[in-house]
Design a protein around this motif. Structure first.
Motif, short mmCIF file in Angstrom:
data_model
loop_
_atom_site.label_atom_id
_atom_site.label_comp_id
_atom_site.label_asym_id
_atom_site.label_seq_id
_atom_site.Cartn_x
_atom_site.Cartn_y
_atom_site.Cartn_z
N GLU A 54 0.84 -1.21 0.00
CA GLU A 54 0.00 0.00 0.00
C GLU A 54 0.87 1.26 0.00
N VAL A 55 1.97 1.20 0.73
CA VAL A 55 2.87 2.36 0.79
C VAL A 55 3.44 2.65 -0.60
N MET A 56 3.85 1.60 -1.30
CA MET A 56 4.47 1.81 -2.62
C MET A 56 3.43 2.27 -3.66
N GLN A 57 2.18 1.91 -3.42
CA GLN A 57 1.11 2.43 -4.28
C GLN A 57 0.96 3.94 -4.11
N LEU A 58 1.17 4.39 -2.87
CA LEU A 58 0.95 5.82 -2.56
C LEU A 58 2.14 6.69 -2.90
N PHE A 59 3.34 6.13 -2.72
CA PHE A 59 4.56 6.92 -2.89
C PHE A 59 5.34 6.42 -4.09
N PRO A 60 5.50 7.26 -5.12
CA PRO A 60 6.22 6.80 -6.31
C PRO A 60 7.75 6.84 -6.17
N SER A 61 8.27 7.21 -5.00
CA SER A 61 9.72 7.40 -4.84
C SER A 61 10.50 6.12 -5.13
N LYS A 62 11.69 6.32 -5.68
CA LYS A 62 12.58 5.18 -5.92
C LYS A 62 12.94 4.51 -4.59
N ARG A 82 15.63 -9.61 3.66
CA ARG A 82 14.40 -10.21 3.13
C ARG A 82 13.44 -9.11 2.66
N ILE A 83 13.34 -8.06 3.44
CA ILE A 83 12.48 -6.94 3.03
C ILE A 83 13.07 -6.24 1.81
N GLU A 84 14.40 -6.13 1.80
CA GLU A 84 15.01 -5.48 0.64
C GLU A 84 14.66 -6.24 -0.65
N LYS A 85 14.73 -7.56 -0.57
CA LYS A 85 14.43 -8.37 -1.77
C LYS A 85 13.00 -8.08 -2.24
N TYR A 86 12.10 -8.00 -1.27
CA TYR A 86 10.69 -7.74 -1.62
C TYR A 86 10.56 -6.37 -2.30
N VAL A 87 11.21 -5.38 -1.70
CA VAL A 87 11.11 -4.01 -2.23
C VAL A 87 11.79 -3.93 -3.61
N ASN A 88 12.95 -4.55 -3.74
CA ASN A 88 13.66 -4.57 -5.03
C ASN A 88 12.81 -5.23 -6.12
N ASN A 89 12.11 -6.31 -5.74
CA ASN A 89 11.27 -6.99 -6.72
C ASN A 89 10.13 -6.12 -7.23
N LYS A 90 9.81 -5.11 -6.45
CA LYS A 90 8.76 -4.15 -6.89
C LYS A 90 9.40 -2.97 -7.62
N GLY A 91 10.70 -3.08 -7.89
CA GLY A 91 11.37 -2.02 -8.63
C GLY A 91 11.81 -0.83 -7.79
N ARG A 92 11.86 -1.01 -6.47
CA ARG A 92 12.27 0.09 -5.59
C ARG A 92 13.53 -0.29 -4.83
N ARG A 93 14.10 0.71 -4.15
CA ARG A 93 15.32 0.49 -3.36
C ARG A 93 15.05 0.85 -1.91
N ILE A 94 15.81 0.23 -1.00
CA ILE A 94 15.63 0.59 0.41
C ILE A 94 16.72 1.55 0.88
#
Ligand code: ACM
Length: 555
Positions: free
Chosen positions: A340-348, A390-402
């Motif tokens: 939901e957060v990544m839906q709201l925030f387009p930031s890399k 593990r969270i990084e992998k999830y975020v990276n898979n959505k095209g974002r960086r932590i």
């Protein structure tokens, strides 16, 4: 370097000359008697003569730069109460004085030129953000006080060429310890825009309150956004105010703020804290703890309001042991929240916290100890690293960086993570040496929750961070050689709000230090001059008043 220094000395002398020159002119028109632009531009040449900014001045823009023309009117209205007509390039007539926005076909993205001639102000850049920065500079050539345009404003003829030193120019705001409404968040974003910051780090979740609506987990806000009271005075507190306190942003409000920031070329990086600082989330969903049935530990001496039984949203400040349990339930929860957060925030970048996570519960937990063995991890630090990776992998898979606070270095850095160095500069140095990007936020230089004066007249968290120290800060640690320096993307001031319960206090704590940091981040290193900056403080104070901001006025 010498050349820049020389230029700067000349610039300072010229500003003074200009002041003298105008003192001899007697006009009813408002005269800008001094040119004070913060952050100081890369180069500025003063010419003789003036542009008369008047009721017959028009803005000329084409479709591709209409946004910046519109934003100029937004700010003219906000600051002075008027707007100017906007016309397309073809309809401009020569007898009107005009402000022209012009998008160049090539050039550096953030660079702009601002040329003030007798009948025309031209702002040009190869990018829309460059035009926006040029427009912000123009605003600082307008009166420092709210004046009526009826007599016109005289603007000195000059040429500016300008671009930023660092790509990341950040301000952070903790809305967990205290909640700040949509209007103030927008105001804060405007303060950033005036000073050419480009990144707003929005710290949205804390032990004392969860502030973002997550539709899949309604209790995060119905329960986690409120506490039954707050300690009074400095930690540990002289009592508890017993006031039910809280608030959160709906997803619609978040979208509105993201758009507001985008219109000002500011990226919002949301922070969802993990695995520590999770008390509010755990109060809403106790299964997120390794010990769901155990009440939140509250010291007998802690002033407390309401029940001490069950999982509680914190009412005092500090670091708390009941943190996210690295269970499948927690990972699914975080992934759903981040969706939901990544839906709201387009930031890399998505900030995942990572700081101040005590390992006491993980040490006591049979589940965690088993997991450490199963995953062949060294210890609880290894478990934190496993968590973040593990969270990084999830975020990276959505095209974002932590991004994470520098504790994410402990136990091994996640492969693509950017590190925010806050406990000093060492985290930043270590991360850059491992070829990771770094944002510098060391407490000693950019923690704006620390007092600005030794004679502090209000409660602050502690520490002493005077304006000079901020101004003299160099974001690239001297330990990093040229081949590693580019990993430092920039710096950011952090604004933790334990002792800032209202917007006026936040403003008091950020100004004028936020202006000082803007020069650190934008202006060429060798052209900065503390004496000159301090000499210009009275002008900055007037600008803060024009912005409707409170500020620290000096001892
Ligand atoms: C921090 O100040 N705990 C990042």
């Amino acid at each position: 370097m010498l050349l820049i220094k020389l230029l700067n000395t000349q610039l300072f002398a010229m500003k003074k000359l200009f002041f003298v020159f105008l003192s001899f002119i007697s006009v009813t028109t408002f005269c800008q008697t001094k040119v004070v632009i913060v952050p100081q531009p890369v180069s500025m040449e003063m010419h003789t003569g003036n542009f008369n900014f008047s009721t017959s001045t028009i803005i000329i823009a084409s479709k591709s730069d209409m946004h910046e023309a519109t934003m100029l009117n937004v700010y003219l209205k906000k600051l002075y109460g008027f707007t100017l007509p906007v016309k397309g390039t073809a309809s401009a007539t020569s007898k009107e004085t005009s402000i022209v926005f012009y998008l160049l076909t090539s050039g550096k993205k953030d660079e702009y030129n601002l040329d003030v001639k007798s009948n025309k102000i031209m702002i040009s850049s190869a990018s829309n953000e460059g035009l926006f920065y040029g427009m912000q500079t123009l605003l600082q050539l307008l009166p420092e006080t709210k004046e009526s345009l009826s007599n016109g404003f005289l603007i000195p003829e000059l040429s500016i060429k300008d671009y930023p030193r660092f790509a990341y120019r950040g301000m952070h705001l903790d809305v967990g310890r205290h909640f700040f409404d949509v209007d103030f968040v927008k105001k804060y974003i405007d303060y950033m825009a005036y000073l050419k910051y480009n990144t707003f780090h929005w710290h949205l979740t804390e032990d004392q309150g969860w502030r973002i609506q997550i539709k899949r987990y309604p209790r995060l806000t119905s329960v986690g956004a409120y506490r039954n009271g707050t300690i009074i005075g400095h930690y540990p507190g002289t009592g508890n105010d017993s006031i039910h306190y809280g608030g959160f942003y709906t997803q619609d409000q978040i979208k509105e703020i993201v758009k507001y920031a985008k219109d000002r070329f500011i990226t919002i990086i949301p922070e969802i804290e993990m695995p520590g600082h999770a008390s509010a989330a755990i109060a809403a969903y106790p299964q997120l703890s390794c010990f769901p049935n155990q009440s939140t530990e509250i010291k007998n001496t802690t002033p407390w309001a309401g029940s001490r039984v069950g999982k509680q949203v914190q009412q005092t400040w500090g670091v708390f042991p009941d943190v996210f349990c690295p269970s499948e339930y927690t990972f699914k929860f975080i992934e759903n929240v981040l969706d939901e957060v990544m839906q709201l925030f387009p930031s890399k970048y998505i900030h995942i916290g990572g700081d101040e996570c005590p390992k006491t519960y993980w040490k006591k937990s049979a589940f965690c100890q088993k997991l450490i063995k199963e995953k062949n991890l060294k210890d609880e630090n290894g478990l934190q690293s496993y968590f973040i990776q593990r969270i990084e992998k999830y975020v990276n898979n959505k095209g974002r960086r932590i991004i994470g606070w520098d504790e994410i270095l402990e136990g091994g850095l996640a492969p693509n993570a950017t590190v925010m160095s806050w406990r000093g500069e060492q985290g930043g140095i270590d991360a850059a040496e491992q070829h990771h990007n770094v944002i510098m936020t060391p407490g000693k230089y950019v923690y704006f929750d620390h007092a600005q004066t030794k004679n502090s007249d209000s409660v602050t968290i502690g520490g002493y961070l005077p304006l000079d120290t901020v101004y003299n800060y160099h974001p690239v640690p001297k330990e990093l050689n040229d081949s590693l320096a580019h990993y430092v993307l920039g710096a950011q001031a952090n604004v933790w709000t334990e002792y800032m319960s209202n917007p006026q206090k936040v403003e008091y704590m950020i100004f004028p230090r936020m202006s000082a940091l803007s020069e650190v981040l934008w202006s060429p290193k060798d052209s900065r001059n503390l004496d000159e900056f301090k000499h210009e403080l009275p002008d900055m104070y007037k600008r803060y008043q024009l912005w409707g901001a409170n500020y620290y006025k000096g001892d």
